[in-house]
Scaffold this motif. Structure first.
Motif, PDB file in Angstrom:
ATOM      1  N   ALA A 138     -33.834   1.370  15.351  1.00 54.52           N
ATOM      2  CA  ALA A 138     -32.951   0.760  15.503  1.00 54.52           C
ATOM      3  C   ALA A 138     -32.854  -0.653  16.106  1.00 54.52           C
ATOM      4  N   TYR A 139     -32.041  -1.674  16.070  1.00 51.25           N
ATOM      5  CA  TYR A 139     -32.150  -2.769  16.578  1.00 51.25           C
ATOM      6  C   TYR A 139     -31.085  -3.133  17.587  1.00 51.25           C
ATOM      7  N   LEU A 140     -31.464  -4.192  18.663  1.00 53.22           N
ATOM      8  CA  LEU A 140     -30.315  -4.673  19.550  1.00 53.22           C
ATOM      9  C   LEU A 140     -30.746  -6.215  19.261  1.00 53.22           C
ATOM     10  N   LEU A 141     -29.426  -6.782  18.974  1.00 57.63           N
ATOM     11  CA  LEU A 141     -29.388  -8.217  19.005  1.00 57.63           C
ATOM     12  C   LEU A 141     -28.792  -8.737  20.296  1.00 57.63           C
ATOM     13  N   ARG A 142     -29.906  -9.671  20.732  1.00 57.96           N
ATOM     14  CA  ARG A 142     -29.463  -9.977  22.250  1.00 57.96           C
ATOM     15  C   ARG A 142     -29.505 -11.540  22.241  1.00 57.96           C
ATOM     16  N   ARG A 164     -36.264 -16.749  13.428  1.00 56.35           N
ATOM     17  CA  ARG A 164     -37.132 -16.886  14.829  1.00 56.35           C
ATOM     18  C   ARG A 164     -36.326 -17.156  15.846  1.00 56.35           C
ATOM     19  N   PRO A 165     -36.285 -16.437  17.040  1.00 57.29           N
ATOM     20  CA  PRO A 165     -35.261 -16.400  18.278  1.00 57.29           C
ATOM     21  C   PRO A 165     -34.789 -17.932  18.657  1.00 57.29           C
ATOM     22  N   GLU A 166     -35.624 -18.874  18.505  1.00 54.81           N
ATOM     23  CA  GLU A 166     -35.347 -20.137  19.124  1.00 54.81           C
ATOM     24  C   GLU A 166     -34.492 -20.735  18.047  1.00 54.81           C
ATOM     25  N   GLN A 167     -34.713 -20.481  16.891  1.00 56.34           N
ATOM     26  CA  GLN A 167     -33.855 -21.235  15.738  1.00 56.34           C
ATOM     27  C   GLN A 167     -32.470 -20.390  15.648  1.00 56.34           C
ATOM     28  N   LEU A 168     -32.490 -19.143  15.731  1.00 54.89           N
ATOM     29  CA  LEU A 168     -31.526 -18.239  15.537  1.00 54.89           C
ATOM     30  C   LEU A 168     -30.472 -18.128  16.724  1.00 54.89           C
ATOM     31  N   GLY A 169     -30.971 -18.406  17.905  1.00 55.45           N
ATOM     32  CA  GLY A 169     -30.184 -18.508  19.017  1.00 55.45           C
ATOM     33  C   GLY A 169     -29.872 -16.646  19.465  1.00 55.45           C
ATOM     34  N   VAL A 170     -30.471 -15.913  18.677  1.00 54.02           N
ATOM     35  CA  VAL A 170     -30.414 -14.504  19.082  1.00 54.02           C
ATOM     36  C   VAL A 170     -31.920 -13.837  18.940  1.00 54.02           C
ATOM     37  N   ILE A 171     -32.209 -12.879  19.967  1.00 51.49           N
ATOM     38  CA  ILE A 171     -33.457 -12.366  19.971  1.00 51.49           C
ATOM     39  C   ILE A 171     -33.014 -10.897  19.336  1.00 51.49           C
ATOM     40  N   ILE A 172     -33.991 -10.522  18.294  1.00 53.04           N
ATOM     41  CA  ILE A 172     -33.882  -9.148  17.832  1.00 53.04           C
ATOM     42  C   ILE A 172     -34.857  -8.202  18.276  1.00 53.04           C
ATOM     43  N   VAL A 173     -34.656  -7.184  18.957  1.00 46.66           N
ATOM     44  CA  VAL A 173     -35.408  -6.098  19.515  1.00 46.66           C
ATOM     45  C   VAL A 173     -35.507  -4.898  18.913  1.00 46.66           C
ATOM     46  N   ARG A 174     -36.696  -4.143  18.592  1.00 44.30           N
ATOM     47  CA  ARG A 174     -36.717  -3.137  17.920  1.00 44.30           C
ATOM     48  C   ARG A 174     -36.813  -1.969  18.925  1.00 44.30           C
ATOM     49  N   ILE A 175     -35.668  -1.116  18.706  1.00 36.57           N
ATOM     50  CA  ILE A 175     -35.693  -0.044  19.947  1.00 36.57           C
ATOM     51  C   ILE A 175     -35.509   1.226  18.857  1.00 36.57           C
ATOM     52  N   LYS A 176     -35.141   2.365  19.542  1.00 34.75           N
ATOM     53  CA  LYS A 176     -34.934   3.598  19.005  1.00 34.75           C
ATOM     54  C   LYS A 176     -33.728   4.230  18.895  1.00 34.75           C
ATOM     55  N   TRP A 177     -33.256   4.768  17.664  1.00 38.33           N
ATOM     56  CA  TRP A 177     -31.894   5.706  17.946  1.00 38.33           C
ATOM     57  C   TRP A 177     -32.572   6.860  17.088  1.00 38.33           C
ATOM     58  N   ARG A 178     -32.169   8.279  18.090  1.00 39.59           N
ATOM     59  CA  ARG A 178     -32.632   9.299  17.283  1.00 39.59           C
ATOM     60  C   ARG A 178     -34.124   9.504  16.655  1.00 39.59           C
ATOM     61  N   ASN A 179     -34.834   8.757  17.380  1.00 36.94           N
ATOM     62  CA  ASN A 179     -36.414   8.866  16.929  1.00 36.94           C
ATOM     63  C   ASN A 179     -36.644   7.936  15.647  1.00 36.94           C
ATOM     64  N   PRO A 213     -29.519   1.640  12.344  1.00 37.67           N
ATOM     65  CA  PRO A 213     -28.135   0.865  13.116  1.00 37.67           C
ATOM     66  C   PRO A 213     -28.584  -0.107  13.808  1.00 37.67           C
ATOM     67  N   PHE A 214     -27.820  -0.988  14.600  1.00 40.21           N
ATOM     68  CA  PHE A 214     -27.850  -1.969  15.267  1.00 40.21           C
ATOM     69  C   PHE A 214     -26.807  -2.114  16.399  1.00 40.21           C
ATOM     70  N   PHE A 215     -27.405  -2.755  17.528  1.00 40.74           N
ATOM     71  CA  PHE A 215     -26.210  -3.018  18.469  1.00 40.74           C
ATOM     72  C   PHE A 215     -26.192  -4.508  18.656  1.00 40.74           C
ATOM     73  N   TYR A 216     -24.901  -4.928  19.059  1.00 42.94           N
ATOM     74  CA  TYR A 216     -24.886  -6.358  19.446  1.00 42.94           C
ATOM     75  C   TYR A 216     -23.543  -6.537  20.402  1.00 42.94           C
ATOM     76  N   GLU A 217     -23.721  -7.860  20.998  1.00 43.17           N
ATOM     77  CA  GLU A 217     -22.548  -8.205  21.885  1.00 43.17           C
ATOM     78  C   GLU A 217     -21.988  -9.208  21.322  1.00 43.17           C
ATOM     79  N   ILE A 218     -20.574  -9.286  21.568  1.00 43.22           N
ATOM     80  CA  ILE A 218     -19.671 -10.514  20.945  1.00 43.22           C
ATOM     81  C   ILE A 218     -18.727 -10.805  22.445  1.00 43.22           C
ATOM     82  N   LYS A 219     -18.737 -12.020  22.912  1.00 44.14           N
ATOM     83  CA  LYS A 219     -18.140 -12.158  24.245  1.00 44.14           C
ATOM     84  C   LYS A 219     -18.009 -11.135  24.946  1.00 44.14           C
ATOM     85  N   GLY A 220     -19.187 -10.515  25.472  1.00 45.22           N
ATOM     86  CA  GLY A 220     -19.229  -9.429  26.521  1.00 45.22           C
ATOM     87  C   GLY A 220     -18.903  -8.101  25.953  1.00 45.22           C
TER      88      GLY A 220
END
Length: 190
Positions: free
Chosen positions: A130-134, A112-127, A158-165
């Protein structure tokens, strides 16, 4: 073009290819099974979680800009929650769905985002999914990244994420090739 064993891994991990996506995996050892989708996933609700509105997502709502560091103008200042929920706009509010709340999601209750500190958003990659960790207060930690990597290796999602920008991604070889091509063209990964 496949990266050399000593080249940086195209997933952006900072590891050499041979120690990341080029690693030889022992087939004799079966990876630990992923938890089954939570039975309660179909009934999940935001409740008091306002992570998507607390300054971690981007959008404009009734002329008020929301971006990292600038929470939604319509979050109640005392107890959280949306003050315009029934009249919230289609974009970005109604179009956004937290992947943790989707009925068919693979994520455990403690994601759950408020517990994890990360929002997981389902997006698309090549139809395909995929997931975006925000970030919702912190960058994804090693335990979350390892969980997502296992999931990605099993499903090919696949998934995308960001570490220190720094924006990164993890996924199957075709995904890695796409990300390398974007990098060569100077395009952002996501």
């Amino acid at each position: 073009m496949k990266p050399g064993r000593n080249d940086p891994c195209p997933c952006g991990s900072g590891e050499k290819y041979k120690k990341c996506h080029g690693k030889v995996i022992q087939l004799a050892v079966a990876p630990a099974p992923l938890p089954a989708p939570a039975a309660s996933a179909a009934r999940r609700e935001c409740g008091t979680c306002t992570a998507c509105c607390d300054g971690w997502m981007v959008g404009t709502i009734r002329g008020h800009e929301m971006r990292p560091g600038v929470p939604c103008h319509f979050v109640h200042p005392d107890h959280g929650g949306c003050t315009i929920y029934d009249e919230r706009p289609q974009s970005p509010c109604r179009n956004f769905t937290c992947a943790w709340m989707l009925p068919d999601n693979p994520f455990p209750d403690n994601f759950r985002p408020e517990q994890l500190g990360v929002i997981i958003v389902r997006i698309k990659w090549r139809n395909q999914p995929a997931y975006l960790l925000r970030s919702a207060g912190r960058d994804p930690d090693q335990a979350l990244l390892e969980w997502m990597q296992q999931y990605s290796m099993r499903t090919g999602h696949p998934f995308f994420y960001e570490i220190k920008g720094e924006k990164m991604g993890f996924g199957p070889p075709l995904f890695q090739q796409d990300m390398l091509a974007k990098q060569r063209r100077g395009e952002p990964m996501w």
